[in-house]
Design a protein around this motif. Structure first.
Motif, short mmCIF file in Angstrom:
data_model
loop_
_atom_site.label_atom_id
_atom_site.label_comp_id
_atom_site.label_asym_id
_atom_site.label_seq_id
_atom_site.Cartn_x
_atom_site.Cartn_y
_atom_site.Cartn_z
N ASN A 13 0.82 -1.22 0.00
CA ASN A 13 0.00 0.00 0.00
C ASN A 13 0.85 1.27 0.00
OD1 ASN A 13 -2.39 -1.53 0.06
ND2 ASN A 13 -2.26 -1.69 2.28
N GLY A 14 1.92 1.26 -0.81
CA GLY A 14 2.78 2.43 -0.94
C GLY A 14 3.79 2.61 0.18
N GLN A 15 3.83 1.71 1.14
CA GLN A 15 4.76 1.80 2.27
C GLN A 15 5.84 0.74 2.10
OE1 GLN A 15 2.94 0.89 6.04
NE2 GLN A 15 4.88 0.88 7.13
N ILE A 16 7.11 1.13 2.21
CA ILE A 16 8.20 0.16 2.17
C ILE A 16 8.21 -0.60 3.49
CG2 ILE A 16 10.70 -0.16 2.07
CD1 ILE A 16 10.79 2.26 0.19
N VAL A 17 8.06 -1.92 3.38
CA VAL A 17 7.99 -2.76 4.59
C VAL A 17 9.17 -3.73 4.69
CG1 VAL A 17 5.49 -2.58 4.73
CG2 VAL A 17 6.51 -4.48 3.49
N GLY A 18 10.02 -3.74 3.68
CA GLY A 18 11.21 -4.59 3.73
C GLY A 18 12.17 -4.21 2.63
N PHE A 19 13.46 -4.50 2.85
CA PHE A 19 14.44 -4.28 1.79
C PHE A 19 15.64 -5.18 2.01
CE2 PHE A 19 16.00 -1.41 5.04
CZ PHE A 19 17.38 -1.43 4.90
N THR A 20 16.36 -5.41 0.93
CA THR A 20 17.59 -6.19 1.00
C THR A 20 18.59 -5.62 0.02
OG1 THR A 20 18.51 -8.43 0.96
CG2 THR A 20 16.86 -7.93 -0.71
N ILE A 21 19.87 -5.75 0.36
CA ILE A 21 20.97 -5.28 -0.49
C ILE A 21 22.08 -6.32 -0.43
CG2 ILE A 21 22.71 -3.49 -0.88
CD1 ILE A 21 20.79 -1.55 0.61
N ILE A 22 22.63 -6.65 -1.60
CA ILE A 22 23.75 -7.59 -1.65
C ILE A 22 24.95 -6.90 -2.29
CG2 ILE A 22 23.15 -8.64 -3.87
CD1 ILE A 22 23.91 -11.36 -2.39
#
Length: 65
Positions: A13-22
Protein backbone atom coordinates in the motif's frame (compact mmCIF):
# COMPACT_ATOMS: atom_id res chain seq x y z
CA UNK A 1 25.42 0.43 -5.53
CA UNK A 2 24.78 -0.51 -9.17
CA UNK A 3 28.48 -1.23 -9.70
CA UNK A 4 28.94 -3.09 -6.46
CA UNK A 5 25.64 -4.91 -5.99
CA UNK A 6 21.91 -4.54 -6.05
CA UNK A 7 18.96 -3.89 -3.76
CA UNK A 8 15.25 -4.72 -3.63
CA UNK A 9 12.33 -3.31 -1.66
CA UNK A 10 8.89 -4.64 -0.78
CA UNK A 11 6.00 -2.19 -0.73
CA UNK A 12 2.56 -2.72 0.77
CA UNK A 13 0.00 0.00 0.00
CA UNK A 14 2.78 2.43 -0.94
CA UNK A 15 4.76 1.80 2.27
CA UNK A 16 8.20 0.16 2.17
CA UNK A 17 7.99 -2.76 4.59
CA UNK A 18 11.21 -4.59 3.73
CA UNK A 19 14.44 -4.28 1.79
CA UNK A 20 17.59 -6.19 1.00
CA UNK A 21 20.97 -5.28 -0.49
CA UNK A 22 23.75 -7.59 -1.65
CA UNK A 23 27.39 -6.63 -2.24
CA UNK A 24 29.01 -8.40 -5.21
CA UNK A 25 32.53 -7.18 -4.52
CA UNK A 26 32.54 -8.44 -0.94
CA UNK A 27 30.26 -11.44 -1.67
CA UNK A 28 28.05 -10.56 1.24
CA UNK A 29 24.51 -9.65 2.17
CA UNK A 30 24.71 -6.04 3.27
CA UNK A 31 21.13 -5.80 4.53
CA UNK A 32 17.90 -7.76 4.87
CA UNK A 33 15.26 -6.03 6.96
CA UNK A 34 11.51 -6.40 7.37
CA UNK A 35 9.18 -4.19 9.38
CA UNK A 36 8.20 -6.21 12.49
CA UNK A 37 4.51 -5.60 11.72
CA UNK A 38 5.00 -7.66 8.53
CA UNK A 39 7.30 -10.34 9.94
CA UNK A 40 4.88 -13.25 9.51
CA UNK A 41 4.06 -12.56 5.85
CA UNK A 42 7.14 -14.29 4.29
CA UNK A 43 8.43 -10.98 2.93
CA UNK A 44 11.95 -11.70 4.17
CA UNK A 45 11.90 -15.14 2.56
CA UNK A 46 10.79 -13.70 -0.79
CA UNK A 47 13.38 -10.90 -0.70
CA UNK A 48 16.07 -13.44 0.21
CA UNK A 49 15.10 -15.70 -2.70
CA UNK A 50 15.14 -12.78 -5.19
CA UNK A 51 18.48 -11.54 -3.91
CA UNK A 52 20.25 -14.91 -3.96
CA UNK A 53 18.79 -15.84 -7.35
CA UNK A 54 20.24 -12.65 -8.83
CA UNK A 55 23.54 -13.07 -6.95
CA UNK A 56 24.19 -16.57 -8.25
CA UNK A 57 23.39 -15.45 -11.81
CA UNK A 58 26.11 -12.78 -11.47
CA UNK A 59 28.88 -14.82 -9.87
CA UNK A 60 30.86 -17.99 -10.35
CA UNK A 61 29.46 -19.37 -7.10
CA UNK A 62 26.88 -22.09 -7.47
CA UNK A 63 24.45 -23.62 -5.00
CA UNK A 64 25.26 -27.26 -4.30
CA UNK A 65 22.53 -29.28 -2.62
Amino acid sequence: MTEKGKGWVCEVNGQIVGFTIIDLLENSVWALFVDPDFAEKEIGKKLHKLMLGWYFQQTKYKIVL
